[in-house]
Design a protein around this motif. Structure first.
Motif, PDB file in Angstrom:
ATOM      1  N   THR A 131       0.836  -1.199   0.000  1.00 16.76           N
ATOM      2  CA  THR A 131       0.000   0.000   0.000  1.00 16.76           C
ATOM      3  C   THR A 131       0.876   1.256   0.000  1.00 16.76           C
ATOM      4  O   THR A 131       1.906   1.300   0.661  1.00 16.76           O
ATOM      5  CB  THR A 131      -0.904   0.011   1.249  1.00 16.76           C
ATOM      6  N   LYS A 132       0.441   2.252  -0.750  1.00 18.97           N
ATOM      7  CA  LYS A 132       1.116   3.560  -0.771  1.00 18.97           C
ATOM      8  C   LYS A 132       0.216   4.548  -0.023  1.00 18.97           C
ATOM      9  O   LYS A 132      -0.590   5.249  -0.621  1.00 18.97           O
ATOM     10  CB  LYS A 132       1.361   4.020  -2.208  1.00 18.97           C
ATOM     11  N   HIS A 191      -1.386   7.647   2.135  1.00 21.59           N
ATOM     12  CA  HIS A 191      -1.302   9.101   2.202  1.00 21.59           C
ATOM     13  C   HIS A 191      -2.461   9.627   3.038  1.00 21.59           C
ATOM     14  O   HIS A 191      -3.471   8.938   3.203  1.00 21.59           O
ATOM     15  CB  HIS A 191      -1.299   9.736   0.807  1.00 21.59           C
ATOM     16  N   CYS A 246       4.139   9.163   4.904  1.00 25.34           N
ATOM     17  CA  CYS A 246       2.963   8.760   4.115  1.00 25.34           C
ATOM     18  C   CYS A 246       2.674   9.819   3.056  1.00 25.34           C
ATOM     19  O   CYS A 246       1.860  10.721   3.255  1.00 25.34           O
ATOM     20  CB  CYS A 246       1.756   8.562   5.026  1.00 25.34           C
ATOM     21  N   GLY A 255       2.051   8.953  -0.352  1.00 22.37           N
ATOM     22  CA  GLY A 255       1.388   8.390  -1.525  1.00 22.37           C
ATOM     23  C   GLY A 255       2.358   7.847  -2.554  1.00 22.37           C
ATOM     24  O   GLY A 255       1.941   7.252  -3.540  1.00 22.37           O
ATOM     25  N   GLU A 256       3.636   8.055  -2.345  1.00 18.66           N
ATOM     26  CA  GLU A 256       4.673   7.543  -3.248  1.00 18.66           C
ATOM     27  C   GLU A 256       5.365   6.316  -2.649  1.00 18.66           C
ATOM     28  O   GLU A 256       5.672   5.375  -3.355  1.00 18.66           O
ATOM     29  CB  GLU A 256       5.722   8.630  -3.526  1.00 18.66           C
ATOM     30  N   ARG A 257       5.618   6.365  -1.348  1.00 17.84           N
ATOM     31  CA  ARG A 257       6.295   5.262  -0.665  1.00 17.84           C
ATOM     32  C   ARG A 257       5.296   4.168  -0.303  1.00 17.84           C
ATOM     33  O   ARG A 257       4.175   4.462   0.112  1.00 17.84           O
ATOM     34  CB  ARG A 257       6.938   5.745   0.636  1.00 17.84           C
ATOM     35  N   THR A 258       5.739   2.921  -0.417  1.00 20.24           N
ATOM     36  CA  THR A 258       4.940   1.805   0.060  1.00 20.24           C
ATOM     37  C   THR A 258       5.182   1.633   1.556  1.00 20.24           C
ATOM     38  O   THR A 258       6.124   2.214   2.119  1.00 20.24           O
ATOM     39  CB  THR A 258       5.303   0.490  -0.647  1.00 20.24           C
ATOM     40  N   ASP A 286       8.621   0.501   1.956  1.00 22.22           N
ATOM     41  CA  ASP A 286       9.583   1.608   1.858  1.00 22.22           C
ATOM     42  C   ASP A 286       9.666   2.368   3.188  1.00 22.22           C
ATOM     43  O   ASP A 286      10.757   2.725   3.641  1.00 22.22           O
ATOM     44  CB  ASP A 286       9.187   2.594   0.754  1.00 22.22           C
ATOM     45  N   GLY A 343      -5.242   5.017   0.552  1.00 20.80           N
ATOM     46  CA  GLY A 343      -4.206   4.210  -0.096  1.00 20.80           C
ATOM     47  C   GLY A 343      -4.245   4.292  -1.584  1.00 20.80           C
ATOM     48  O   GLY A 343      -5.078   4.804  -2.219  1.00 20.80           O
TER      49      GLY A 343
END
Length: 100
Positions: free
Chosen positions: A16-17, A19, A57, A59-62, A65, A100
């Motif tokens: 999941t990314k 945010h 958080c 929205g780019e990193r999982t 990550d 997510g």
């Protein structure tokens, strides 16, 4: 017994990314020297662990990550951190504070 996903419920996993929605703001309250999460008609005071996760958080990193980044900062196993991050974010997602 199996977990049944509720319609519309975000299930956080390691891919999941996450945010925060636009209506939430993570801010440092300098007067009180603490972080606050500002939501409509609500102010939350996340602990230091939650702040460290929420700051990543974007929205780019999982979740993976985020766990790797935190593992390097805190010298802890990434798998343990990933599990804790999933639990934290699932709780916040269930309350509508994470997308997510």
């Amino acid at each position: 017994m199996t977990d049944v996903q509720k319609p519309g419920r975000l299930m956080i996993d390691r891919a999941t990314k996450p945010h925060m929605p636009r209506y939430l703001k993570l801010r440092h309250d300098a007067g009180r020297d603490r972080w606050v999460l500002l939501a409509p008609e609500r102010i939350l005071t996340p602990d230091n662990t939650a702040v460290a996760v929420l700051q990543l958080c974007d929205g780019e990193r999982t979740v993976d990550d985020i766990a790797v980044k935190l593992a390097s900062e805190y010298s802890a196993p990434a798998d343990v951190i990933a599990s804790d991050v999933v639990d934290l974010l699932q709780d916040l997602a269930d309350k509508g504070y994470i997308k997510g």
